[in-house]
Design a protein around this motif. Structure first.
Motif, PDB file in Angstrom:
ATOM      1  N   VAL A   1       1.083  -1.143   0.068  1.00 36.62           N
ATOM      2  CA  VAL A   1      -0.068   0.013  -0.251  1.00 36.62           C
ATOM      3  C   VAL A   1       1.013   1.306  -0.190  1.00 36.62           C
ATOM      4  O   VAL A   1       1.726   1.296   0.756  1.00 36.62           O
ATOM      5  CB  VAL A   1      -0.837   0.062   1.408  1.00 36.62           C
ATOM      6  N   TYR A   2       0.643   2.120  -0.816  1.00 33.97           N
ATOM      7  CA  TYR A   2       1.275   3.484  -1.053  1.00 33.97           C
ATOM      8  C   TYR A   2       0.173   4.542  -1.070  1.00 33.97           C
ATOM      9  O   TYR A   2      -0.720   4.655  -1.544  1.00 33.97           O
ATOM     10  CB  TYR A   2       2.200   3.436  -2.347  1.00 33.97           C
ATOM     11  N   ARG A   3       0.761   5.762  -0.403  1.00 37.90           N
ATOM     12  CA  ARG A   3       0.047   6.886  -0.298  1.00 37.90           C
ATOM     13  C   ARG A   3       1.035   8.303  -0.745  1.00 37.90           C
ATOM     14  O   ARG A   3       2.124   8.261  -0.407  1.00 37.90           O
ATOM     15  CB  ARG A   3      -0.565   7.387   1.182  1.00 37.90           C
ATOM     16  N   LEU A   4       0.494   8.856  -1.543  1.00 39.26           N
ATOM     17  CA  LEU A   4       1.099  10.171  -2.188  1.00 39.26           C
ATOM     18  C   LEU A   4       0.161  11.209  -1.681  1.00 39.26           C
ATOM     19  O   LEU A   4      -0.761  11.489  -1.963  1.00 39.26           O
ATOM     20  CB  LEU A   4       0.769  10.151  -3.693  1.00 39.26           C
ATOM     21  N   ASP A   5       1.015  12.009  -0.823  1.00 38.59           N
ATOM     22  CA  ASP A   5       0.392  13.225  -0.404  1.00 38.59           C
ATOM     23  C   ASP A   5       0.487  14.379  -1.243  1.00 38.59           C
ATOM     24  O   ASP A   5       1.657  14.748  -1.321  1.00 38.59           O
ATOM     25  CB  ASP A   5       1.025  13.418   1.212  1.00 38.59           C
ATOM     26  N   TRP A   6      -0.321  14.933  -1.611  1.00 37.52           N
ATOM     27  CA  TRP A   6      -0.359  16.074  -2.833  1.00 37.52           C
ATOM     28  C   TRP A   6       0.359  17.246  -2.174  1.00 37.52           C
ATOM     29  O   TRP A   6       1.094  18.064  -2.841  1.00 37.52           O
ATOM     30  CB  TRP A   6      -1.652  16.445  -3.421  1.00 37.52           C
TER      31      TRP A   6
ATOM     32  N   LEU B   1      -1.305   0.691  -5.019  1.00 40.62           N
ATOM     33  CA  LEU B   1      -0.592  -0.241  -4.682  1.00 40.62           C
ATOM     34  C   LEU B   1       0.565  -0.573  -5.643  1.00 40.62           C
ATOM     35  O   LEU B   1       0.482   0.041  -6.681  1.00 40.62           O
ATOM     36  CB  LEU B   1      -1.588  -1.482  -4.990  1.00 40.62           C
ATOM     37  N   ARG B   2       1.268  -1.199  -5.056  1.00 38.27           N
ATOM     38  CA  ARG B   2       2.534  -1.385  -5.753  1.00 38.27           C
ATOM     39  C   ARG B   2       2.798  -3.113  -5.832  1.00 38.27           C
ATOM     40  O   ARG B   2       2.647  -3.665  -4.787  1.00 38.27           O
ATOM     41  CB  ARG B   2       3.796  -0.916  -5.212  1.00 38.27           C
ATOM     42  N   ASP B   3       3.074  -3.558  -6.813  1.00 37.11           N
ATOM     43  CA  ASP B   3       3.387  -4.981  -6.836  1.00 37.11           C
ATOM     44  C   ASP B   3       5.002  -5.405  -7.298  1.00 37.11           C
ATOM     45  O   ASP B   3       5.113  -4.911  -8.560  1.00 37.11           O
ATOM     46  CB  ASP B   3       2.525  -5.891  -7.896  1.00 37.11           C
TER      47      ASP B   3
ATOM     48  N   ARG C   1       2.554   2.804   3.140  1.00 37.90           N
ATOM     49  CA  ARG C   1       1.753   3.103   4.471  1.00 37.90           C
ATOM     50  C   ARG C   1       0.714   1.927   4.507  1.00 37.90           C
ATOM     51  O   ARG C   1       0.630   0.938   3.806  1.00 37.90           O
ATOM     52  CB  ARG C   1       0.713   4.232   4.122  1.00 37.90           C
ATOM     53  N   ALA C   2      -0.006   1.823   5.780  1.00 33.78           N
ATOM     54  CA  ALA C   2      -1.060   0.753   5.822  1.00 33.78           C
ATOM     55  C   ALA C   2      -2.384   1.822   5.559  1.00 33.78           C
ATOM     56  O   ALA C   2      -2.162   2.963   5.672  1.00 33.78           O
ATOM     57  CB  ALA C   2      -1.229   0.476   7.362  1.00 33.78           C
TER      58      ALA C   2
ATOM     59  N   GLY D   1      -5.953   0.154   8.948  1.00 34.68           N
ATOM     60  CA  GLY D   1      -4.931  -0.709   9.147  1.00 34.68           C
ATOM     61  C   GLY D   1      -5.112  -1.854   8.100  1.00 34.68           C
ATOM     62  O   GLY D   1      -5.251  -1.633   6.721  1.00 34.68           O
ATOM     63  N   TYR D   2      -5.203  -3.118   8.588  1.00 34.18           N
ATOM     64  CA  TYR D   2      -5.234  -4.275   7.540  1.00 34.18           C
ATOM     65  C   TYR D   2      -6.589  -5.036   7.480  1.00 34.18           C
ATOM     66  O   TYR D   2      -6.657  -5.994   7.199  1.00 34.18           O
ATOM     67  CB  TYR D   2      -3.974  -5.146   7.658  1.00 34.18           C
TER      68      TYR D   2
END
Length: 149
Positions: free
Chosen positions: A75-80, A94-96, A122-123, A127-128
């Motif tokens: 899981v990834y988050r890009l904060d503008w 997401l990344r694979d 990130r989570a 969470g999960y």
């Protein structure tokens, strides 16, 4: 800020491989959001194509449908606000491995030039465990991962 707005403001550069519909499950999730756009967060309800404003729920639902923490997805988050002056909001994907999996992009080309390297692993907010919105989508489509404790 949406990814479409950011992409329009970003010079096209070298981007990692981007996939928007890696399999039938992803296609079903995207179609569900298009048919039931109210699953988006209330702050996002203006786009012509609802998937462009549903990055969180699409990433989360796909993550859980693929096995959650037992999958190879991260899981990834890009904060503008960390990328652009006077921007707010965030973009979840997401990344694979090195591949970007972003079900909220209409096409892979829409992700070209985005500052993927500035995102953080990130989570999810819950969470999960699937959020209520993700669980609703997963349950509606009969996909694994929608059960909440």
């Amino acid at each position: 800020m949406t990814t479409a707005e950011a992409s329009a403001d970003t010079e096209v550069g070298t981007s990692p491989e981007i996939v928007v519909e890696p399999d039938e499950t992803a296609r079903q999730l995207r179609e569900y959001v298009r048919e039931d756009p109210e699953v988006r967060h209330d702050d996002y309800a203006d786009a012509e194509d609802p998937i462009t404003e549903a990055c969180y729920v699409l990433a989360e639902a796909y993550f859980h449908s693929q096995g959650g923490e037992d999958s190879d997805l991260e899981v990834y988050r890009l904060d503008w606000a960390e990328v652009y002056d006077d921007a707010e909001g965030a973009h979840w994907y997401l990344r694979d491995g090195e591949t970007i999996v972003d079900l909220s992009l209409p096409t892979p080309e829409d992700g070209q030039g985005l500052p993927w390297d500035q995102a953080r692993h990130r989570a999810f907010i819950t969470g999960y465990e699937p959020s209520n919105r993700a669980a609703r989508v997963l349950e509606a489509l009969g996909l694994d991962g929608g059960d909440r404790e």
